[in-house]
Scaffold this motif. Structure first.
Motif, PDB file in Angstrom:
ATOM      1  N   UNK A 137       0.826  -1.198   0.000  1.00  0.00           N
ATOM      2  CA  UNK A 137       0.000   0.000   0.000  1.00  0.00           C
ATOM      3  C   UNK A 137       0.863   1.252   0.000  1.00  0.00           C
ATOM      4  N   UNK A 138       0.588   2.158  -0.928  1.00  0.00           N
ATOM      5  CA  UNK A 138       1.246   3.468  -0.921  1.00  0.00           C
ATOM      6  C   UNK A 138       0.582   4.338   0.135  1.00  0.00           C
ATOM      7  N   UNK A 139       1.230   5.442   0.483  1.00  0.00           N
ATOM      8  CA  UNK A 139       0.624   6.371   1.432  1.00  0.00           C
ATOM      9  C   UNK A 139      -0.684   6.934   0.880  1.00  0.00           C
ATOM     10  N   UNK A 140      -0.740   7.163  -0.416  1.00  0.00           N
ATOM     11  CA  UNK A 140      -1.963   7.663  -1.040  1.00  0.00           C
ATOM     12  C   UNK A 140      -3.092   6.637  -0.908  1.00  0.00           C
ATOM     13  N   UNK A 141      -2.757   5.371  -1.057  1.00  0.00           N
ATOM     14  CA  UNK A 141      -3.775   4.326  -0.895  1.00  0.00           C
ATOM     15  C   UNK A 141      -4.209   4.205   0.563  1.00  0.00           C
ATOM     16  N   UNK A 142      -3.289   4.405   1.477  1.00  0.00           N
ATOM     17  CA  UNK A 142      -3.662   4.401   2.894  1.00  0.00           C
ATOM     18  C   UNK A 142      -4.650   5.513   3.225  1.00  0.00           C
ATOM     19  N   UNK A 143      -4.636   6.572   2.443  1.00  0.00           N
ATOM     20  CA  UNK A 143      -5.574   7.673   2.672  1.00  0.00           C
ATOM     21  C   UNK A 143      -7.023   7.249   2.474  1.00  0.00           C
ATOM     22  N   UNK A 144      -7.244   6.145   1.785  1.00  0.00           N
ATOM     23  CA  UNK A 144      -8.612   5.652   1.579  1.00  0.00           C
ATOM     24  C   UNK A 144      -9.127   4.881   2.795  1.00  0.00           C
ATOM     25  N   UNK A 145      -8.283   4.696   3.797  1.00  0.00           N
ATOM     26  CA  UNK A 145      -8.636   3.909   4.987  1.00  0.00           C
ATOM     27  C   UNK A 145      -8.749   4.850   6.183  1.00  0.00           C
ATOM     28  N   UNK A 146      -9.948   4.938   6.754  1.00  0.00           N
ATOM     29  CA  UNK A 146     -10.145   5.812   7.918  1.00  0.00           C
ATOM     30  C   UNK A 146      -9.630   5.192   9.205  1.00  0.00           C
ATOM     31  N   UNK A 147      -9.662   3.874   9.287  1.00  0.00           N
ATOM     32  CA  UNK A 147      -9.256   3.170  10.505  1.00  0.00           C
ATOM     33  C   UNK A 147      -8.655   1.828  10.141  1.00  0.00           C
ATOM     34  N   UNK A 148      -7.532   1.509  10.776  1.00  0.00           N
ATOM     35  CA  UNK A 148      -6.923   0.181  10.634  1.00  0.00           C
ATOM     36  C   UNK A 148      -7.103  -0.567  11.948  1.00  0.00           C
ATOM     37  N   UNK A 149      -7.704  -1.750  11.875  1.00  0.00           N
ATOM     38  CA  UNK A 149      -7.755  -2.653  13.024  1.00  0.00           C
ATOM     39  C   UNK A 149      -6.674  -3.705  12.798  1.00  0.00           C
ATOM     40  N   UNK A 150      -5.603  -3.595  13.570  1.00  0.00           N
ATOM     41  CA  UNK A 150      -4.421  -4.433  13.371  1.00  0.00           C
ATOM     42  C   UNK A 150      -4.392  -5.559  14.391  1.00  0.00           C
ATOM     43  N   UNK A 151      -4.291  -6.784  13.901  1.00  0.00           N
ATOM     44  CA  UNK A 151      -4.210  -7.924  14.788  1.00  0.00           C
ATOM     45  C   UNK A 151      -2.777  -8.179  15.231  1.00  0.00           C
ATOM     46  N   UNK A 152      -2.541  -8.125  16.527  1.00  0.00           N
ATOM     47  CA  UNK A 152      -1.256  -8.548  17.094  1.00  0.00           C
ATOM     48  C   UNK A 152      -1.538  -9.814  17.886  1.00  0.00           C
ATOM     49  N   UNK A 153      -0.962 -10.910  17.448  1.00  0.00           N
ATOM     50  CA  UNK A 153      -1.381 -12.229  17.912  1.00  0.00           C
ATOM     51  C   UNK A 153      -0.710 -12.657  19.210  1.00  0.00           C
ATOM     52  N   UNK A 154       0.578 -12.323  19.339  1.00  0.00           N
ATOM     53  CA  UNK A 154       1.346 -12.703  20.520  1.00  0.00           C
ATOM     54  C   UNK A 154       2.616 -11.859  20.500  1.00  0.00           C
ATOM     55  N   UNK A 155       3.602 -12.209  21.311  1.00  0.00           N
ATOM     56  CA  UNK A 155       4.849 -11.447  21.353  1.00  0.00           C
ATOM     57  C   UNK A 155       6.031 -12.411  21.260  1.00  0.00           C
ATOM     58  N   UNK A 156       7.043 -11.985  20.506  1.00  0.00           N
ATOM     59  CA  UNK A 156       8.224 -12.822  20.320  1.00  0.00           C
ATOM     60  C   UNK A 156       8.109 -13.603  19.022  1.00  0.00           C
ATOM     61  N   UNK A 157       9.158 -13.530  18.191  1.00  0.00           N
ATOM     62  CA  UNK A 157       9.059 -14.105  16.857  1.00  0.00           C
ATOM     63  C   UNK A 157       8.889 -15.620  16.873  1.00  0.00           C
ATOM     64  N   UNK A 158       9.594 -16.290  17.788  1.00  0.00           N
ATOM     65  CA  UNK A 158       9.475 -17.748  17.843  1.00  0.00           C
ATOM     66  C   UNK A 158       8.057 -18.166  18.207  1.00  0.00           C
TER      67      UNK A 158
END
Length: 279
Positions: A150-171
């Motif tokens: 996504x370009x910054x211009x394309x991000x402008x079409x999104x009013x809100x991002x709901x981001x899933x963070x599943x856990x912590x630590x890469x392993x």
């Protein structure tokens, strides 16, 4: 690509409805062309009247296709792109237009979820752009793994991002999802740098994602971003268990119970201790 016709209705009563092989007759070259142009997307369904997928009352477009294999996924039928119904942008826009007035009155909007929407980023951007032209609030729910598309211009079409963070630590993250977590964190930092609105979604699974130190690390990370308006602690449930069974998939959480209200509140308290609004 010509208009797609299917016997299966686009609107579903619930995202938990099992849907497979919606695009089984579509040749592989046409699937690739659809992804490249964004003229056609692959949707599990549309659902209406949601009050749990962003602000207000919302229409949710559930995309098909996901690169992650979360152990607690309740929609594994959305992992495969061609399980979805092939839908042109025009048809999806027409469906959304039916609800335009009501969404505006009820301070709602369109949420695109999945699956993973950014596997079909061109289609998603086209549909979000159409929604913005109708003055409809836009949200995506994503794991952020393909956010660099996504370009910054394309991000402008999104009013809100709901981001899933599943856990912590890469392993631990790779064990849970099969994928690295750094692209998710990088997207969160990018959203923060652009001061773009974001909610964090965290699924609480007893014995899997309930480690207090891991939750505290997620909370600290989210608080330091400075743009997280809300954290949603989503209790694990078994509503998608039957899908694993019918798809012939090994389900490791067969005997896992949902968290108690007390356990969910304890997780929320960890986020609130960092100054975040958590529910």
């Amino acid at each position: 690509m010509p208009e797609m016709h299917t016997e299966r209705p686009l609107t579903a009563s619930s995202p938990f409805e099992l849907r497979v092989q919606g695009a089984r007759s579509l040749p592989e070259p046409e699937v690739r062309r659809a992804l490249a142009t964004g003229d056609v997307g692959f949707l599990h369904s549309f659902t209406t009247g949601s009050t749990v997928d962003g602000p207000g009352v919302r229409v949710v477009a559930w995309t098909s296709g996901c690169m992650w294999r979360c152990q607690y996924c309740h929609n594994p039928d959305t992992w495969t792109m061609t399980n979805g119904i092939p839908v042109t942008v025009a048809r999806a826009t027409e469906e959304l237009r039916k609800y335009q007035s009501g969404l505006q009155i009820m301070s709602g909007g369109l949420t695109i979820s999945g699956g993973e929407p950014l596997m079909q980023h061109r289609f998603v951007v086209n549909l979000l752009t159409a929604a913005k032209q109708m003055r409809i609030h836009t949200t995506i729910e994503t794991n952020g793994y393909y956010s660099d598309k996504l370009s910054d211009q394309e991000l402008d079409q999104i009013d809100l991002v709901m981001l899933g963070i599943k856990t912590w630590g890469n392993a631990r993250h790779r064990q849970l999802t099969g994928m690295d977590m750094e692209p998710t964190l990088a997207f969160a930092r990018r959203l923060a740098a652009g001061r773009r609105k974001m909610w964090i979604r965290f699924v609480l699974v007893p014995g899997l994602t309930d480690d207090a130190d891991d939750i505290a690390n997620i909370a600290q990370f989210a608080a330091e971003l400075g743009n997280v308006e809300r954290v949603e602690v989503l209790p694990f449930h078994q509503l998608g268990k039957f899908k694993w069974q019918q798809l012939g998939l090994q389900y490791k959480l067969e005997n896992t119970q949902p968290p108690t209200a007390e356990q969910a509140e304890q997780a929320c308290a960890i986020f609130r201790a960092q100054g975040l609004k958590a529910y």
